[in-house]
Write a protein that holds these residues in place. Structure first.
Motif, PDB file in Angstrom:
ATOM      1  N   ALA A 309       0.956  -1.349   0.048  1.00  0.00           N
ATOM      2  CA  ALA A 309      -0.071   0.058   0.175  1.00  0.00           C
ATOM      3  C   ALA A 309       0.889   1.274  -0.101  1.00  0.00           C
ATOM      4  CB  ALA A 309      -1.083   0.119   1.121  1.00  0.00           C
ATOM      5  N   TYR A 310       0.418   2.211  -0.640  1.00  0.00           N
ATOM      6  CA  TYR A 310       1.152   3.825  -0.399  1.00  0.00           C
ATOM      7  C   TYR A 310       0.729   4.227   1.038  1.00  0.00           C
ATOM      8  CZ  TYR A 310       1.054   3.144  -5.471  1.00  0.00           C
ATOM      9  OH  TYR A 310       1.206   2.591  -6.778  1.00  0.00           O
ATOM     10  N   HIS A 311       1.795   4.758   1.468  1.00  0.00           N
ATOM     11  CA  HIS A 311       1.600   5.080   3.014  1.00  0.00           C
ATOM     12  C   HIS A 311       2.742   5.981   3.437  1.00  0.00           C
ATOM     13  CE1 HIS A 311       5.047   2.070   2.748  1.00  0.00           C
ATOM     14  NE2 HIS A 311       5.300   2.541   3.903  1.00  0.00           N
ATOM     15  N   PHE A 312       2.724   6.233   4.617  1.00  0.00           N
ATOM     16  CA  PHE A 312       3.749   6.668   5.572  1.00  0.00           C
ATOM     17  C   PHE A 312       3.754   6.188   6.948  1.00  0.00           C
ATOM     18  CE2 PHE A 312       0.142   9.267   6.093  1.00  0.00           C
ATOM     19  CZ  PHE A 312      -0.025   9.795   7.403  1.00  0.00           C
ATOM     20  N   VAL A 313       4.796   6.521   7.652  1.00  0.00           N
ATOM     21  CA  VAL A 313       4.914   6.093   8.940  1.00  0.00           C
ATOM     22  C   VAL A 313       4.794   7.240  10.077  1.00  0.00           C
ATOM     23  CG1 VAL A 313       6.248   4.621  10.809  1.00  0.00           C
ATOM     24  CG2 VAL A 313       6.014   4.071   8.239  1.00  0.00           C
ATOM     25  N   LEU A 314       3.940   7.335  10.856  1.00  0.00           N
ATOM     26  CA  LEU A 314       3.905   8.423  12.109  1.00  0.00           C
ATOM     27  C   LEU A 314       4.509   7.835  13.397  1.00  0.00           C
ATOM     28  CD1 LEU A 314       2.824  11.095  12.964  1.00  0.00           C
ATOM     29  CD2 LEU A 314       0.996   9.716  13.655  1.00  0.00           C
ATOM     30  N   ILE A 315       5.586   8.473  13.898  1.00  0.00           N
ATOM     31  CA  ILE A 315       6.161   8.184  14.971  1.00  0.00           C
ATOM     32  C   ILE A 315       6.070   9.130  16.185  1.00  0.00           C
ATOM     33  CG2 ILE A 315       8.359   7.495  16.171  1.00  0.00           C
ATOM     34  CD1 ILE A 315       7.874   5.624  14.044  1.00  0.00           C
ATOM     35  N   GLU A 316       5.287   8.855  17.298  1.00  0.00           N
ATOM     36  CA  GLU A 316       5.043   9.588  18.461  1.00  0.00           C
ATOM     37  C   GLU A 316       5.857   9.001  19.449  1.00  0.00           C
ATOM     38  OE1 GLU A 316       0.538  10.614  18.122  1.00  0.00           O
ATOM     39  OE2 GLU A 316       0.890   8.563  17.563  1.00  0.00           O
ATOM     40  N   LEU A 317       6.659   9.977  20.048  1.00  0.00           N
ATOM     41  CA  LEU A 317       7.487   9.636  21.251  1.00  0.00           C
ATOM     42  C   LEU A 317       6.900  10.422  22.473  1.00  0.00           C
ATOM     43  CD1 LEU A 317      11.291  10.118  19.776  1.00  0.00           C
ATOM     44  CD2 LEU A 317       9.997   7.963  20.584  1.00  0.00           C
ATOM     45  N   ASP A 318       7.285   9.971  23.844  1.00  0.00           N
ATOM     46  CA  ASP A 318       6.837  10.683  24.819  1.00  0.00           C
ATOM     47  C   ASP A 318       7.569  10.315  25.945  1.00  0.00           C
ATOM     48  OD1 ASP A 318       5.845  12.124  27.149  1.00  0.00           O
ATOM     49  OD2 ASP A 318       3.672  11.641  26.445  1.00  0.00           O
ATOM     50  N   GLY A 319       8.847  10.612  26.218  1.00  0.00           N
ATOM     51  CA  GLY A 319       9.704  10.062  27.384  1.00  0.00           C
ATOM     52  C   GLY A 319      10.279   8.772  26.703  1.00  0.00           C
ATOM     53  N   THR A 320      10.331   7.431  27.550  1.00  0.00           N
ATOM     54  CA  THR A 320      10.619   6.373  27.192  1.00  0.00           C
ATOM     55  C   THR A 320       9.529   5.351  26.358  1.00  0.00           C
ATOM     56  OG1 THR A 320       9.384   5.339  29.120  1.00  0.00           O
ATOM     57  CG2 THR A 320      11.829   6.131  29.213  1.00  0.00           C
ATOM     58  N   TYR A 321       8.527   6.263  26.147  1.00  0.00           N
ATOM     59  CA  TYR A 321       7.410   5.466  25.129  1.00  0.00           C
ATOM     60  C   TYR A 321       7.420   5.858  23.720  1.00  0.00           C
ATOM     61  CZ  TYR A 321       2.607   4.546  23.603  1.00  0.00           C
ATOM     62  OH  TYR A 321       1.561   4.179  22.820  1.00  0.00           O
ATOM     63  N   LEU A 322       7.237   5.085  22.846  1.00  0.00           N
ATOM     64  CA  LEU A 322       7.134   5.265  21.449  1.00  0.00           C
ATOM     65  C   LEU A 322       5.998   4.409  20.741  1.00  0.00           C
ATOM     66  CD1 LEU A 322       9.926   5.015  18.706  1.00  0.00           C
ATOM     67  CD2 LEU A 322       7.859   3.456  18.569  1.00  0.00           C
ATOM     68  N   ARG A 323       5.203   5.211  20.094  1.00  0.00           N
ATOM     69  CA  ARG A 323       3.898   4.378  19.227  1.00  0.00           C
ATOM     70  C   ARG A 323       4.264   4.742  17.812  1.00  0.00           C
ATOM     71  NH1 ARG A 323      -0.700   2.425  19.384  1.00  0.00           N
ATOM     72  NH2 ARG A 323      -2.444   2.666  17.579  1.00  0.00           N
ATOM     73  N   ALA A 324       4.196   3.603  16.985  1.00  0.00           N
ATOM     74  CA  ALA A 324       4.421   3.790  15.504  1.00  0.00           C
ATOM     75  C   ALA A 324       2.994   3.434  14.900  1.00  0.00           C
ATOM     76  CB  ALA A 324       5.475   3.127  15.076  1.00  0.00           C
ATOM     77  N   THR A 325       2.639   4.213  13.921  1.00  0.00           N
ATOM     78  CA  THR A 325       1.375   3.919  13.191  1.00  0.00           C
ATOM     79  C   THR A 325       1.772   4.036  11.621  1.00  0.00           C
ATOM     80  OG1 THR A 325       0.184   4.960  14.822  1.00  0.00           O
ATOM     81  CG2 THR A 325      -0.903   4.383  12.844  1.00  0.00           C
ATOM     82  N   ALA A 326       1.632   2.896  10.940  1.00  0.00           N
ATOM     83  CA  ALA A 326       1.725   2.756   9.352  1.00  0.00           C
ATOM     84  C   ALA A 326       0.536   3.298   8.868  1.00  0.00           C
ATOM     85  CB  ALA A 326       2.347   1.536   8.907  1.00  0.00           C
ATOM     86  N   ILE A 327       0.248   4.310   8.049  1.00  0.00           N
ATOM     87  CA  ILE A 327      -1.198   4.920   7.717  1.00  0.00           C
ATOM     88  C   ILE A 327      -1.098   4.941   5.975  1.00  0.00           C
ATOM     89  CG2 ILE A 327      -2.742   6.864   7.586  1.00  0.00           C
ATOM     90  CD1 ILE A 327      -1.425   7.662  10.508  1.00  0.00           C
ATOM     91  N   SER A 328      -2.096   4.532   5.406  1.00  0.00           N
ATOM     92  CA  SER A 328      -2.176   4.513   3.864  1.00  0.00           C
ATOM     93  C   SER A 328      -2.564   5.966   3.548  1.00  0.00           C
ATOM     94  CB  SER A 328      -3.061   3.462   3.484  1.00  0.00           C
ATOM     95  OG  SER A 328      -4.454   3.665   3.551  1.00  0.00           O
ATOM     96  N   ASP A 329      -2.636   6.063   2.208  1.00  0.00           N
ATOM     97  CA  ASP A 329      -2.707   7.177   1.373  1.00  0.00           C
ATOM     98  C   ASP A 329      -4.405   7.299   1.797  1.00  0.00           C
ATOM     99  OD1 ASP A 329      -3.371   5.107  -0.368  1.00  0.00           O
ATOM    100  OD2 ASP A 329      -3.277   6.361  -1.871  1.00  0.00           O
ATOM    101  N   SER A 330      -5.067   6.330   1.862  1.00  0.00           N
ATOM    102  CA  SER A 330      -6.744   6.679   2.063  1.00  0.00           C
ATOM    103  C   SER A 330      -6.749   6.600   3.701  1.00  0.00           C
ATOM    104  CB  SER A 330      -7.146   5.322   1.496  1.00  0.00           C
ATOM    105  OG  SER A 330      -6.936   4.206   2.242  1.00  0.00           O
ATOM    106  N   GLY A 331      -5.978   6.626   4.415  1.00  0.00           N
ATOM    107  CA  GLY A 331      -6.222   6.921   5.901  1.00  0.00           C
ATOM    108  C   GLY A 331      -6.246   5.661   6.842  1.00  0.00           C
ATOM    109  N   GLU A 332      -6.092   4.471   6.171  1.00  0.00           N
ATOM    110  CA  GLU A 332      -6.182   3.061   6.878  1.00  0.00           C
ATOM    111  C   GLU A 332      -4.836   2.929   7.420  1.00  0.00           C
ATOM    112  OE1 GLU A 332      -6.377  -1.762   5.505  1.00  0.00           O
ATOM    113  OE2 GLU A 332      -6.265  -0.092   4.030  1.00  0.00           O
ATOM    114  N   VAL A 333      -5.028   2.278   8.849  1.00  0.00           N
ATOM    115  CA  VAL A 333      -4.178   2.014   9.585  1.00  0.00           C
ATOM    116  C   VAL A 333      -3.401   0.567   9.178  1.00  0.00           C
ATOM    117  CG1 VAL A 333      -3.304   1.385  12.032  1.00  0.00           C
ATOM    118  CG2 VAL A 333      -4.746   3.473  11.501  1.00  0.00           C
ATOM    119  N   LEU A 334      -2.373   0.525   8.742  1.00  0.00           N
ATOM    120  CA  LEU A 334      -1.815  -0.749   8.176  1.00  0.00           C
ATOM    121  C   LEU A 334      -0.967  -1.386   9.205  1.00  0.00           C
ATOM    122  CD1 LEU A 334      -0.173   0.743   4.776  1.00  0.00           C
ATOM    123  CD2 LEU A 334      -2.466  -0.410   4.991  1.00  0.00           C
TER     124      LEU A 334
END
Length: 342
Positions: A309-334
């Motif tokens: 799928a066409y996509h990008f990866v969003l990385i959110e950091l908060d201290g020792t915590y990381l959340r990663a979300t791969a999101i498609s060009d249509s908004g679907e969480v991959l």
């Protein structure tokens, strides 16, 4: 209000942000002086100018406050030639919550590239990493014109930190257009409590043990004191479609990543999304920015996620915590996952 005889043809775009500075670049259709008007909510309007009449202007704003939103626009001879925009300076070491986006392989299909950028804009990242193959032919100036036109709004808000892919061809156009740390081929920067290391692993530069790049990388990793450590480059060491190029990357570089505690490695080159977990390192392939997608292949034992799928990866950091979300060009969480460091 717009100057009648001066028109922006590229930018403004942001480069090499730090907690106290940022580089602003723009080009006009005719030779003209240029100036940046900028301000924060707690300051008066400040100005930084270039009195030389030329088409390209590169201005470094300094003495800025860390992780602070600034408004700005470009002027020529006192008349605004761009809309008001905002950017945020880099987080200092005390700021441990921020977000960034990683994506790559934006070449070829401009409509897809546009859709991906529109989705990224909605996430409002603080900055963006690009894993290479920004354009199909790095020697073609017209392709860079298209790239910057598609990315104009994003690059005017969020600084872009790219690395070269094989399609850039190690061409001087890349180095003329971007203003990156270090030697611009491989470089490192700290943002908040994280260190980011960009490499030239594109089929042109040497990264074998004892090469200049390898020795530099070893030093940068060995001296890291930041809580998070990220590395990004073009040709990946682990995918489900492994080839000889990946094998050489894996043999040369992954021992360094393991020795010095790299947390995540981002690559492109293969036009899909893939997450491989090897030891304590997460290897992400994010090559879905616009190039034709690669078909799915048999999974490797290390692969825990795959998406064509066409996509990008969003990385959110908060201290020792990381959340990663791969999101498609249509908004679907991959794919979505979390990590915690000690």
């Amino acid at each position: 209000m717009t100057a009648v005889n001066v028109r922006l043809v590229r930018g403004p775009y942001l480069q090499s942000v730090t907690p106290h500075s940022v580089i602003v670049v723009w080009e006009t259709d005719v030779n003209a002086p240029g100036e940046i008007a900028y301000w924060s909510t707690s300051s008066a309007v400040m100005r930084a100018g270039d009195s030389t009449a030329e088409t390209r202007h590169v201005i470094t704003l300094t003495n800025l406050a860390p992780y602070t939103v600034y408004h700005y626009h470009i002027e020529s001879e006192g008349v605004a030639i761009s809309e008001d925009q905002t950017f945020r300076t880099a987080a200092g070491p005390e700021q441990e919550a921020f977000r960034f986006v990683v994506f790559g392989d934006t070449r070829t299909q401009h409509d897809v590239h546009r859709r991906v950028i529109e989705r990224i804009l909605g996430e409002e990242p603080d900055f963006v990493l690009h894993t290479g193959d920004l354009v199909e032919y790095g020697a073609e100036r017209s392709q860079w014109d298209v790239f910057f036109e598609i990315e104009r709004e994003l690059m005017g808000r969020a600084p872009l930190f790219p690395v070269q892919g094989n399609h850039e061809g190690n061409h001087h156009n890349y180095f003329e257009l971007f203003y990156l740390p270090g030697n611009e081929r491989w470089y490192a920067f700290d943002y908040g409590h994280a260190r980011f290391v960009g490499l030239q692993v594109d089929g042109f530069a040497d990264y074998a043990p004892c090469s200049q790049q390898y020795l530099w990388l070893q030093e940068v990793l060995a001296t890291n004191t930041q809580k998070w450590l990220f590395v990004y480059f073009h040709i990946p060491p682990y995918t489900s479609t492994q080839d000889s190029g990946e094998e050489s990357v894996r043999q040369a570089l992954t021992p360094l990543f393991e020795r010095y505690g790299v947390d995540m490695v981002f690559s492109g080159h293969k036009h899909n999304y893939e997450r491989n977990e090897v030891g304590d390192i997460t290897y992400i392939v994010t090559g879905g920015g616009g190039a034709p997608l690669y078909p799915m292949h048999q999974r490797e034992a290390t692969q825990v996620a795959f998406a064509m799928a066409y996509h990008f990866v969003l990385i959110e950091l908060d201290g020792t915590y990381l959340r990663a979300t791969a999101i498609s060009d249509s908004g679907e969480v991959l794919d979505a996952f979390e990590r915690i460091v000690e």
